[in-house]
Design an enzyme around this catalytic site. Structure first.
Site, PDB file in Angstrom:
ATOM      1  N   ARG A   8      -5.824 -11.255  -5.580  1.00 46.54           N
ATOM      2  CA  ARG A   8      -7.009 -12.065  -5.803  1.00 46.54           C
ATOM      3  C   ARG A   8      -8.030 -11.699  -4.729  1.00 46.54           C
ATOM      4  O   ARG A   8      -7.725 -11.014  -3.759  1.00 46.54           O
ATOM      5  CB  ARG A   8      -6.664 -13.559  -5.759  1.00 46.54           C
ATOM      6  N   GLY A   9      -9.257 -12.172  -4.938  1.00 42.94           N
ATOM      7  CA  GLY A   9     -10.356 -11.757  -4.079  1.00 42.94           C
ATOM      8  C   GLY A   9     -11.097 -10.629  -4.763  1.00 42.94           C
ATOM      9  O   GLY A   9     -10.481  -9.650  -5.207  1.00 42.94           O
ATOM     10  N   ALA A  10     -12.419 -10.755  -4.875  1.00 49.26           N
ATOM     11  CA  ALA A  10     -13.197  -9.800  -5.663  1.00 49.26           C
ATOM     12  C   ALA A  10     -12.988  -8.346  -5.248  1.00 49.26           C
ATOM     13  O   ALA A  10     -12.731  -7.488  -6.105  1.00 49.26           O
ATOM     14  CB  ALA A  10     -14.686 -10.178  -5.608  1.00 49.26           C
ATOM     15  N   ARG A  39     -10.176 -11.188 -15.513  1.00 46.27           N
ATOM     16  CA  ARG A  39     -10.923 -12.239 -14.803  1.00 46.27           C
ATOM     17  C   ARG A  39     -12.412 -11.913 -14.893  1.00 46.27           C
ATOM     18  O   ARG A  39     -12.822 -10.809 -14.509  1.00 46.27           O
ATOM     19  CB  ARG A  39     -10.475 -12.361 -13.343  1.00 46.27           C
ATOM     20  N   GLN A  91      -6.208 -21.836  -1.699  1.00 44.17           N
ATOM     21  CA  GLN A  91      -6.362 -20.524  -1.060  1.00 44.17           C
ATOM     22  C   GLN A  91      -6.710 -20.625   0.413  1.00 44.17           C
ATOM     23  O   GLN A  91      -6.570 -19.657   1.157  1.00 44.17           O
ATOM     24  CB  GLN A  91      -7.428 -19.700  -1.797  1.00 44.17           C
ATOM     25  N   ASP A 102     -17.893 -13.608  -5.088  1.00 42.27           N
ATOM     26  CA  ASP A 102     -17.368 -12.789  -6.173  1.00 42.27           C
ATOM     27  C   ASP A 102     -18.483 -12.058  -6.915  1.00 42.27           C
ATOM     28  O   ASP A 102     -18.232 -11.076  -7.603  1.00 42.27           O
ATOM     29  CB  ASP A 102     -16.584 -13.656  -7.157  1.00 42.27           C
ATOM     30  N   ASN A 129     -19.276 -18.069  -5.957  1.00 42.63           N
ATOM     31  CA  ASN A 129     -18.087 -18.055  -5.103  1.00 42.63           C
ATOM     32  C   ASN A 129     -17.154 -19.169  -5.558  1.00 42.63           C
ATOM     33  O   ASN A 129     -17.477 -19.947  -6.467  1.00 42.63           O
ATOM     34  CB  ASN A 129     -18.480 -18.229  -3.629  1.00 42.63           C
ATOM     35  N   LYS A 130     -15.997 -19.258  -4.938  1.00 44.05           N
ATOM     36  CA  LYS A 130     -14.999 -20.260  -5.306  1.00 44.05           C
ATOM     37  C   LYS A 130     -15.637 -21.649  -5.399  1.00 44.05           C
ATOM     38  O   LYS A 130     -16.446 -22.028  -4.562  1.00 44.05           O
ATOM     39  CB  LYS A 130     -13.872 -20.266  -4.284  1.00 44.05           C
TER      40      LYS A 130
END
Length: 346
Positions: A53-55, A90, A203, A243, A253-254
Site C-alpha cells: 500500500r502507499g501510492a 485501486r 495505518q 495519492d 490523501n487518506k
C-alpha cells in the site's frame, strides 16, 4: 530502512532472480513477514488487499506485476490483459497508472521474446528511481524541519503531526512525508511525531512501528484528537503524503486529511504535503476529477449494517502551505507546479 537493525526495502526480486519479495503490511505491526509473489494475479491481489500500500509502492508493485506477467505471456494480448488487471485494483493512486504506462511504453516496441527481460529491468529502474525521489524529498523537507527548530530557538523538539502512513512502508524506501523526519533526525534535529491512528485500517500503527525502528520519538493519538492538540499549541507543523495531486494543487490523501488541514488552517499550523512527481495527475484540472475509492464496510467491523467507507478525501490547495517534491518546495497551485515542472506546461 532498518528493521531490528537490518536494512530492508519493501519490494524487490527474490533470490531466484524472478519472483518478487514484498513485506506483507497486513500483519504489521504484530509481526514482520516477507512473502513471495510469483504471478500477476497474486500481485493484483496483494495491491487490492493492501498487502502492499502507499501510492509510490503501488506503482512499483504494478511494474513488477507486469514483469511477472511477461514471463507467462509476453504477447500484445498478454500485455494488455495484465495492464487492465493491475489497473483495476485501486483507483485513487495515480502512480499505479503512471507505472503501467512506463512499462507499456518500454515493452510495446519490442519483439515478444525481448519483453520479459526488459520488463524486469524497467521495474527495477522504477524501484531505484522511487528511492532517489524519496531521498530528495527528505533532503528538501529536512531543511524545513531545521528551520522550524531554529524558529523555536532550539528550545525543544520540533512537534510534527502526520496522518496515515507515508513512511518507507508506503514507498520502496525512505517514504515521502516521513523522509524529511528521518533525514532531520539523522542530522541531529530533535523531533517528536504525533501519529494519528487513521481508522479504519489503522495505518498510523505502521508509521509508529517504523518510527520506532528508526529511533524517532512518537506518540499515537486518536484521529479526532488532532484538532485539540493543534489548538493547544502542541503541533509546530503537519506533513502528510498524497495519492494524487491535481493540476491546481488539490490533494487526494487518506480520508481524514481534509479535517487535519482545516484544523491546521484555523490554528495557524503549517500544513505540508509530500508529493513525488509520479503522484501529480497532469490530466486532472482539479480534485473533482480524482476518483475516490470506496472500500468494503467490513473494514469498519460492520458487515451487515449500512456503511460508507471512502478511503480518501480531497484537501483544497488553499489549505496546503506547500508541496514537497523531489525538485524542491513549491506553492500548491498550477503556477507552483509549472515552476518546478516546466516540461509539463502543455
Amino acid at each position: 530502512m532498518r528493521v531490528a537493525g537490518e536494512w530492508h526495502r519493501t519490494i524487490g526480486l527474490s533470490a531466484d532472480g524472478w519472483s518478487v519479495s514484498l513485506i506483507d503490511q497486513t500483519v504489521l505491526p504484530d509481526r514482520f513477514q516477507v512473502i513471495l509473489v510469483t504471478d500477476v494475479e497474486q500481485m493484483a491481489e496483494a495491491i487490492r488487499t493492501m498487502r502492499v500500500r502507499g501510492a509510490p509502492l503501488i506503482g512499483v508493485a504494478a511494474a513488477f506485476g507486469m514483469a511477472l506477467a511477461m514471463r507467462h505471456d509476453a504477447s500484445d494480448a498478454g500485455l494488455e490483459r495484465a495492464s487492465r488487471l493491475l489497473d483495476a485494483t485501486r483507483p485513487t493512486a495515480v502512480n499505479l497508472r503512471w507505472a503501467l504506462d512506463q512499462v507499456g511504453a518500454a515493452l510495446r516496441p519490442l519483439a515478444v521474446a525481448d519483453r520479459p527481460a526488459r520488463a524486469y529491468q524497467v521495474a527495477e529502474q522504477l524501484a531505484d528511481a522511487d528511492v532517489a525521489t524519496c531521498q530528495q524529498i527528505g533532503a528538501h523537507g529536512a531543511l524545513l524541519l531545521r528551520s522550524a527548530w531554529e524558529a523555536i530557538d532550539r528550545a525543544r523538539p520540533v512537534e510534527i503531526m502526520t496522518h496515515c502512513n507515508a513512511g518507507w512502508l508506503a514507498t520502496v524506501d525512505w517514504g515521502t512525508a516521513m523522509a524529511p523526519v528521518y533525514h532531520a533526525h539523522d542530522a541531529g534535529v530533535p523531533l517528536h511525531v504525533w501519529v494519528s491512528e487513521t481508522r479504519p485500517r489503522n495505518q498510523g500503527l505502521l508509521t509508529a512501528w517504523e518510527l520506532g525502528q528508526h529511533g524517532v520519538p512518537y506518540t499515537i493519538i486518536t484521529d479526532n484528537a488532532a484538532g485539540h492538540l493543534m489548538r493547544r499549541g502542541r503541533v509546530d507543523l503537519c506533513i502528510v503524503g498524497t495519492d494524487r495531486v491535481a493540476q491546481n494543487g488539490n490533494v487526494a490523501n487518506k480520508v481524514g486529511t481534509y479535517l487535519k488541514a482545516l484544523a491546521a488552517s484555523d490554528t495557524g499550523v503549517p500544513f505540508y504535503v509530500a508529493a513525488p512527481s509520479a503522484s501529480i495527475d497532469w490530466s486532472a484540472p482539479t480534485g473533482d476529477q480524482i476518483p475516490i475509492e470506496e472500500r468494503a464496510g467490513i473494514e469498519l467491523g460492520h458487515g451487515k449494517l449500512p456503511v460508507a467507507n471512502p478511503a480518501f478525501d480531497i484537501t483544497p490547495a488553499r489549505l496546503v502551505t506547500a508541496l514537497l517534491t523531489e525538485r524542491g518546495v513549491t506553492e500548491a497551485s498550477a503556477t507552483g507546479l509549472r515552476r518546478l515542472f516546466p516540461e509539463r506546461t502543455e
